[in-house]
Motif scaffolding. Structure first.
Motif, PDB file in Angstrom:
ATOM      1  N   ALA A   5     -76.892 102.983  13.031  1.00 33.09           N
ATOM      2  CA  ALA A   5     -76.989 103.157  14.479  1.00 33.09           C
ATOM      3  C   ALA A   5     -77.959 104.285  14.773  1.00 33.09           C
ATOM      4  O   ALA A   5     -78.272 105.088  13.899  1.00 33.09           O
ATOM      5  CB  ALA A   5     -75.616 103.487  15.058  1.00 33.09           C
ATOM      6  N   PHE A   6     -78.443 104.332  15.989  1.00 31.27           N
ATOM      7  CA  PHE A   6     -79.286 105.436  16.428  1.00 31.27           C
ATOM      8  C   PHE A   6     -79.064 105.601  17.920  1.00 31.27           C
ATOM      9  O   PHE A   6     -78.434 104.767  18.569  1.00 31.27           O
ATOM     10  CB  PHE A   6     -80.766 105.202  16.101  1.00 31.27           C
ATOM     11  N   LEU A  39     -68.744 106.279  11.659  1.00 35.51           N
ATOM     12  CA  LEU A  39     -67.616 106.758  12.447  1.00 35.51           C
ATOM     13  C   LEU A  39     -66.772 107.743  11.641  1.00 35.51           C
ATOM     14  O   LEU A  39     -66.381 108.805  12.149  1.00 35.51           O
ATOM     15  CB  LEU A  39     -66.753 105.582  12.917  1.00 35.51           C
ATOM     16  N   ALA A  40     -66.518 107.433  10.372  1.00 37.35           N
ATOM     17  CA  ALA A  40     -65.752 108.351   9.522  1.00 37.35           C
ATOM     18  C   ALA A  40     -66.478 109.681   9.374  1.00 37.35           C
ATOM     19  O   ALA A  40     -65.849 110.753   9.418  1.00 37.35           O
ATOM     20  CB  ALA A  40     -65.509 107.717   8.152  1.00 37.35           C
ATOM     21  N   THR A  41     -67.792 109.641   9.221  1.00 38.23           N
ATOM     22  CA  THR A  41     -68.583 110.873   9.110  1.00 38.23           C
ATOM     23  C   THR A  41     -68.473 111.697  10.381  1.00 38.23           C
ATOM     24  O   THR A  41     -68.261 112.920  10.332  1.00 38.23           O
ATOM     25  CB  THR A  41     -70.054 110.542   8.811  1.00 38.23           C
ATOM     26  N   GLU A  46     -66.304 116.361  13.348  1.00 36.66           N
ATOM     27  CA  GLU A  46     -65.568 116.868  14.508  1.00 36.66           C
ATOM     28  C   GLU A  46     -64.339 117.686  14.106  1.00 36.66           C
ATOM     29  O   GLU A  46     -64.079 118.741  14.674  1.00 36.66           O
ATOM     30  CB  GLU A  46     -65.132 115.695  15.389  1.00 36.66           C
ATOM     31  N   HIS A  47     -63.605 117.242  13.098  1.00 32.48           N
ATOM     32  CA  HIS A  47     -62.325 117.866  12.769  1.00 32.48           C
ATOM     33  C   HIS A  47     -62.399 118.958  11.710  1.00 32.48           C
ATOM     34  O   HIS A  47     -61.454 119.734  11.571  1.00 32.48           O
ATOM     35  CB  HIS A  47     -61.314 116.793  12.343  1.00 32.48           C
ATOM     36  N   GLU A  48     -63.483 119.030  10.966  1.00 31.08           N
ATOM     37  CA  GLU A  48     -63.538 119.999   9.872  1.00 31.08           C
ATOM     38  C   GLU A  48     -64.551 121.113  10.104  1.00 31.08           C
ATOM     39  O   GLU A  48     -64.910 121.813   9.166  1.00 31.08           O
ATOM     40  CB  GLU A  48     -63.814 119.277   8.554  1.00 31.08           C
TER      41      GLU A  48
END
Length: 157
Positions: A5-6, A39-41, A46-48
């Motif tokens: 995606a971009f 999405l996982a990246t 975001e969380h780490e």
């Protein structure tokens, strides 16, 4: 995985089909595996607190290299923005375009590159490219990189 995606500013993205006249397609465009990996990246980022960790590592790398060498003495400089770094030869201010790069810079960089490679540190192979600090780099690998790069800069003078 390759990029699936971009994105960009609204006025640019609206130029792409189906809204605009520019058709864009690619092997992995919208591929479910590439999209899931992306999405996982993004969720990990975001969380780490990834960017703050990268900034800290890169700042330590920069500080260590500057503490190890008086770069001006070796007619060299270092620029860092976030986790991206670039060192150049020719002294003075950082070049802002390729025409400002000192003519001998590529040869000196080549010497540093080969010294680093021979000692297990991989840098970009061109004096016109930047280096990156990654989340995978630990304190020991960054100390090693600083030592090896500093040795290469000293030997290139």
């Amino acid at each position: 995985l390759p990029v699936g995606a971009f994105g960009g500013r609204r006025e640019i993205m609206q130029r792409l089909a189906p809204l605009g006249p520019v058709y864009q397609a690619g092997t992995l465009s919208g591929n479910p595996v590439a999209m899931a990996a992306g999405l996982a990246t993004l969720e990990i980022i975001e969380h780490e607190n990834v960017y703050a960790r990268l900034e800290h590592k890169a700042e330590q790398f920069e500080t260590a290299l500057r503490n190890r060498l008086d770069l001006a003495h070796y007619d060299a400089g270092l620029t860092r923005v976030g986790s991206i770094f670039w060192f150049w030869f020719g002294g003075g201010r950082a070049p802002e375009n390729p025409s400002q790069i000192h003519p001998g810079a590529a040869e000196r960089y080549k010497q540093v590159f080969h010294h680093a490679l021979a000692h297990g540190v991989y840098l970009a192979p061109s004096a016109y490219e930047v280096g990156f600090i990654a989340t995978a780099h630990d304190a020991e690998s960054l100390r090693t990189a600083v030592d090896v790069i500093a040795e290469g800069i000293v030997k290139s003078k």
